[in-house]
Write a protein that holds these residues in place. Sequence first.
Motif, short mmCIF file in Angstrom:
data_model
loop_
_atom_site.label_atom_id
_atom_site.label_comp_id
_atom_site.label_asym_id
_atom_site.label_seq_id
_atom_site.Cartn_x
_atom_site.Cartn_y
_atom_site.Cartn_z
N TYR A 1 -2.38 0.86 10.40
CA TYR A 1 -2.95 1.47 9.18
C TYR A 1 -2.62 0.63 7.94
O TYR A 1 -3.47 0.39 7.10
CB TYR A 1 -2.40 2.89 9.03
N LEU A 2 -1.37 0.16 7.88
CA LEU A 2 -0.92 -0.63 6.72
C LEU A 2 -1.21 -2.12 6.87
O LEU A 2 -1.14 -2.85 5.89
CB LEU A 2 0.59 -0.45 6.52
N LEU B 1 2.13 4.95 0.67
CA LEU B 1 1.96 5.94 1.73
C LEU B 1 2.20 7.33 1.16
O LEU B 1 3.14 7.53 0.40
CB LEU B 1 2.97 5.71 2.85
N LYS C 1 0.85 -1.19 0.00
CA LYS C 1 0.00 0.00 0.00
C LYS C 1 0.89 1.25 0.00
O LYS C 1 1.83 1.35 0.78
CB LYS C 1 -0.87 -0.02 1.25
N GLU D 1 0.81 -4.12 8.43
CA GLU D 1 2.13 -4.68 8.15
C GLU D 1 2.98 -4.66 9.41
O GLU D 1 2.78 -3.82 10.29
CB GLU D 1 2.89 -3.83 7.12
N ARG E 1 10.19 -0.83 3.78
CA ARG E 1 9.14 -1.44 2.95
C ARG E 1 9.66 -1.71 1.54
O ARG E 1 9.36 -2.75 0.95
CB ARG E 1 7.92 -0.54 2.90
#
Length: 78
Positions: free
Chosen positions: A35-36, A5, A3, A38, A71
């Motif tokens: 939020y992610l 950011l 995702k 992850e 990431r």
Amino acid sequence: MIKKLKEEILLKDASIKKVQFDKYWFYDLKDVSDYLNEDLSEVEFIHLPFIVDEVKVNTKCATLEDIERIRTAREKAI
């Protein structure tokens, strides 16, 4: 696929605690991780104080660049 950011979105999101020092924004790693959805345990962090329900809490925080670096490295390793 990870995702994306965007700093503008993180700054507007009230569910993510954030604080600005000098010209850099630091984000609560747990909030960004939630939020992610992850694991961000590999991100280098610093402890910064936040006031939560009138209580000062030291929280693990990192810049967007620090978060994105891990990431991106993780995505390249896949």
